[in-house]
Scaffold this motif. Sequence first.
Motif, mmCIF file in Angstrom:
data_model
loop_
_atom_site.group_PDB
_atom_site.id
_atom_site.type_symbol
_atom_site.label_atom_id
_atom_site.label_comp_id
_atom_site.label_asym_id
_atom_site.label_seq_id
_atom_site.Cartn_x
_atom_site.Cartn_y
_atom_site.Cartn_z
ATOM 1 N N LYS A 67 19.563 3.218 -0.617
ATOM 2 C CA LYS A 67 20.718 2.333 -0.445
ATOM 3 C C LYS A 67 21.936 3.032 -1.027
ATOM 4 O O LYS A 67 21.810 3.984 -1.800
ATOM 5 C CB LYS A 67 20.527 1.003 -1.192
ATOM 6 C CG LYS A 67 19.582 0.041 -0.518
ATOM 7 C CD LYS A 67 19.657 -1.320 -1.189
ATOM 8 C CE LYS A 67 18.719 -2.281 -0.505
ATOM 9 N NZ LYS A 67 19.381 -3.431 0.051
ATOM 10 N N ASN A 76 23.093 -1.393 2.476
ATOM 11 C CA ASN A 76 22.256 -0.616 3.395
ATOM 12 C C ASN A 76 23.112 0.220 4.330
ATOM 13 O O ASN A 76 24.258 -0.110 4.616
ATOM 14 C CB ASN A 76 21.359 -1.538 4.231
ATOM 15 C CG ASN A 76 20.062 -1.861 3.538
ATOM 16 O OD1 ASN A 76 19.513 -1.044 2.826
ATOM 17 N ND2 ASN A 76 19.571 -3.062 3.750
ATOM 18 N N ASN A 93 15.386 -2.200 2.407
ATOM 19 C CA ASN A 93 16.034 -0.943 2.055
ATOM 20 C C ASN A 93 16.171 -0.117 3.321
ATOM 21 O O ASN A 93 15.364 -0.234 4.244
ATOM 22 C CB ASN A 93 15.202 -0.154 1.048
ATOM 23 C CG ASN A 93 15.242 -0.753 -0.343
ATOM 24 O OD1 ASN A 93 16.183 -1.431 -0.706
ATOM 25 N ND2 ASN A 93 14.210 -0.486 -1.119
#
Length: 98
Positions: A67, A76, A93
């Motif tokens: 991230k 993200n 993620n």
Amino acid sequence: MAIKKQFLKSKPICKVTFTVAAKEANNAAVVGSFNEWNAKSAPLKKLKNGSFKGTVNIEANTSHEFKYLIDGTFVNETEADGYAWNDYAGGENSLITV
């Protein structure tokens, strides 16, 4: 947001350049399983156009969750190779495969 991958011929490494637009932000980093989620190991440099950019060496033939950490908030990548649910974070993620 963007990701650019450059594979080295001499080593099993991929140079991955991460770019994220965050004009109002003061700090940005890319964190993930490739750097043990350590923001200090992959800070991104703020460019004149307001985006942040940085390059990380990642071992080839691997896949990692990551991230962006922008002013303390996890974000993200919209152009990620995929997404993976993470129970610890309680959300998805980004995934990168090199």
